[in-house]
Design an enzyme around this catalytic site. Structure first.
Site, PDB file in Angstrom:
ATOM      1  N   TRP A 133     -13.185 -38.004  20.909  1.00  0.00           N
ATOM      2  CA  TRP A 133     -13.318 -39.430  20.602  1.00  0.00           C
ATOM      3  C   TRP A 133     -13.708 -40.160  21.884  1.00  0.00           C
ATOM      4  CZ3 TRP A 133      -9.005 -43.449  20.710  1.00  0.00           C
ATOM      5  CH2 TRP A 133      -9.410 -44.640  20.080  1.00  0.00           C
ATOM      6  N   ASP A 214      -2.876 -36.104  19.518  1.00  0.00           N
ATOM      7  CA  ASP A 214      -3.386 -37.352  18.964  1.00  0.00           C
ATOM      8  C   ASP A 214      -3.467 -37.152  17.455  1.00  0.00           C
ATOM      9  OD1 ASP A 214      -4.699 -39.602  18.156  1.00  0.00           O
ATOM     10  OD2 ASP A 214      -6.437 -39.349  19.474  1.00  0.00           O
ATOM     11  N   LYS A 250      -5.731 -45.104   9.436  1.00  0.00           N
ATOM     12  CA  LYS A 250      -6.506 -44.441   8.379  1.00  0.00           C
ATOM     13  C   LYS A 250      -5.639 -44.092   7.183  1.00  0.00           C
ATOM     14  CE  LYS A 250      -9.098 -44.258  11.962  1.00  0.00           C
ATOM     15  NZ  LYS A 250     -10.412 -44.280  12.493  1.00  0.00           N
TER      16      LYS A 250
HETATM   17  N1  PLP Z   1      -7.694 -41.047  18.046  1.00  0.00           N
HETATM   18  C1  PLP Z   1      -8.733 -40.643  17.331  1.00  0.00           C
HETATM   19  C2  PLP Z   1      -9.161 -39.226  17.418  1.00  0.00           C
HETATM   20  C3  PLP Z   1      -9.414 -41.542  16.527  1.00  0.00           C
HETATM   21  O1  PLP Z   1     -10.455 -41.119  15.816  1.00  0.00           O
HETATM   22  C4  PLP Z   1      -8.984 -42.879  16.465  1.00  0.00           C
HETATM   23  C5  PLP Z   1      -9.720 -43.861  15.661  1.00  0.00           C
HETATM   24  O2  PLP Z   1     -10.882 -43.784  15.403  1.00  0.00           O
HETATM   25  C6  PLP Z   1      -7.877 -43.247  17.228  1.00  0.00           C
HETATM   26  C7  PLP Z   1      -7.259 -42.306  17.997  1.00  0.00           C
HETATM   27  C8  PLP Z   1      -7.264 -44.603  17.309  1.00  0.00           C
HETATM   28  O3  PLP Z   1      -7.360 -45.435  16.263  1.00  0.00           O
HETATM   29  P1  PLP Z   1      -6.391 -46.683  16.123  1.00  0.00           P
HETATM   30  O4  PLP Z   1      -6.142 -47.204  17.498  1.00  0.00           O
HETATM   31  O5  PLP Z   1      -7.168 -47.622  15.281  1.00  0.00           O
HETATM   32  O6  PLP Z   1      -5.166 -46.177  15.481  1.00  0.00           O
END
Ligand code: PLP
Length: 401
Positions: A133, A214, A250
């Site tokens: 990411w 994560d 999500k």
């Molecule tokens: N980690 C991964 C791999 C992700 O794909 C995302 C969102 O796209 C996130 C973390 C963090 O998302 P959020 O801060 O919206 O929970």
């Protein structure tokens, strides 16, 4: 003259910038496959029914107020979040060896965990998979860690470079931190099998590396919250220490509510409580305390057996729609006789397909077909529908022939 006159314009975020470009396109057939958010078959954002119902209850409950919540967030939310990721019968929870703090969604949980490690852990290097990411390196750099990479994705097979992964983690200095995507690896959609996870676990423990999971997609990959948590639970079961960043963006569709949690599993209850006391010192000067609304929704759902069941049904429906989009796209390319092997579309897991299309092919599809995606060829399957699959298949076909 402005004191900021020397500033150059910063580039758009590579992921969010896709949506900026999409919004500017006047074409009625335009399609945004860049955004990492669920869309219905009609292409609309979705608020889960269970979330709507709980929000109604919260609004009607006049005993509730808007006071500050503690630095570490809502106690119920934290306890139930740990139970969700580690399992109700987790030995670490029973031994009180886990500290969980409510943070600002997945990103905020990663950042707080990163700053805590930079301040208190003896090895300030974190290994990230290639690719990963796009925000990961920035989050951990700014947290004060030094970022290195390990091999993960094999372009030739569009699968896992398992040998490369084992070699790179095997030669990482003892104690290094290793970032692992708990499931539904972003952007590749490629996950290790459970047997491979077990080998990764043995290597990580034998080298005293520190795993940092994560978990942004629990339940979204397979449709099962428990199945998607298996890799994390494998590591907890050996009694070793680890960190997990959880996001409810999500799996509960709570993107903009910014609700998530950081859990740190420790060797003893005493260590866990000292860790928590130090996490408060990281959080307090950063944003003081987290927001109340999203965490109240999550806690209410996790607490109530019926609401929880309703959630799992809606979650499974989202996961199933994504899985069926994979099959439809694969079938559409087969029926067009599009050159190449496209079986990775049905093999990859989670929200994204890493198509293997290059930047040039992506920009061709945007220009000629008004289809938007990140330049690495990642498409969000959640942004597709039965209606738009033929358009995408035509575009891919044209791009590769
Ligand atoms: N980690 C991964 C791999 C992700 O794909 C995302 C969102 O796209 C996130 C973390 C963090 O998302 P959020 O801060 O919206 O929970």
């Amino acid at each position: 003259d402005s004191v900021f006159n020397h500033l150059v314009r910063a580039p758009e975020d590579p992921i969010l910038g896709v949506t900026v470009a999409y919004n500017k396109d006047p074409s009625p057939v335009k399609l945004n496959l860049g955004v990492g958010a669920y869309r219905t078959e009609e292409g609309k954002p979705l608020v889960l029914n269970v979330v709507r119902r709980v929000e109604q209850q919260l609004i009607n409950d006049v005993s509730r107020n808007k006071e500050y919540i503690p630095i570490v967030g809502l106690a119920d939310f934290n306890k139930l979040s740990a139970k969700l990721i580690f399992g109700a019968d987790s030995p670490a929870i029973q031994d009180n060896r886990v500290t969980t703090v409510q943070c600002l969604s997945g990103t905020g949980s990663l950042r707080v965990g990163g700053e805590f490690l930079a301040k208190h852990y003896h090895q300030r290097t974190i290994y990230l998979p290639t690719p990963t990411w796009g925000n990961h390196p920035k989050v951990f750099n700014l947290a004060g860690l030094s970022v290195k990479t390990y091999r993960y994705y094999a372009p030739a097979t569009r699968g896992l470079d398992f040998q490369g992964l084992l070699e790179d983690l095997g030669s990482a200095p003892s104690g290094s931190i290793v970032l692992l995507h708990a499931c539904a690896h972003n952007p590749t959609g490629v996950d290790p099998t459970l047997e491979q996870w077990e080998q990764i676990r043995q290597l990580i423990r034998s080298k005293a590396l520190l795993p940092f999971f994560d978990s942004a997609y629990q339940g979204f990959a397979s449709g099962s919250l428990d199945a998607d948590a298996q890799p994390v639970r494998l590591f907890v079961a050996d009694g070793g220490e680890l960190l997990v960043a959880q996001s409810y963006a999500k799996n509960l569709g709570l993107y903009g509510e910014r609700v998530g949690a950081l859990s740190i599993v420790c060797k003893s209850a005493d260590v866990a409580s000292r860790v928590e006391s130090q996490l408060k010192l990281v959080i307090r000067p950063m944003y003081s305390s987290p927001p109340i609304h999203g965490a109240s929704i999550v806690a209410a759902i996790l607490k109530d057996r019926n609401l929880f069941n309703d959630w799992t049904i809606e979650l499974k429906a989202m996961a199933d729609r994504i899985i069926s989009m994979r099959q439809e796209l694969f079938d559409a390319l087969c029926s067009r006789g599009t050159p190449g092997d496209w079986s990775h579309i049905i093999k990859q897991i989670g929200m994204f397909t890493f198509t293997g299309l290059n930047a040039e092919q992506v920009s061709f599809m945007t220009k000629e077909f008004h289809i938007y995606m990140t330049s690495d060829g990642r498409i969000s399957m959640a942004g597709l529908s039965s209606k738009t699959v033929p358009l995408l298949a035509d575009a891919i076909h044209a791009a590769v022939t």
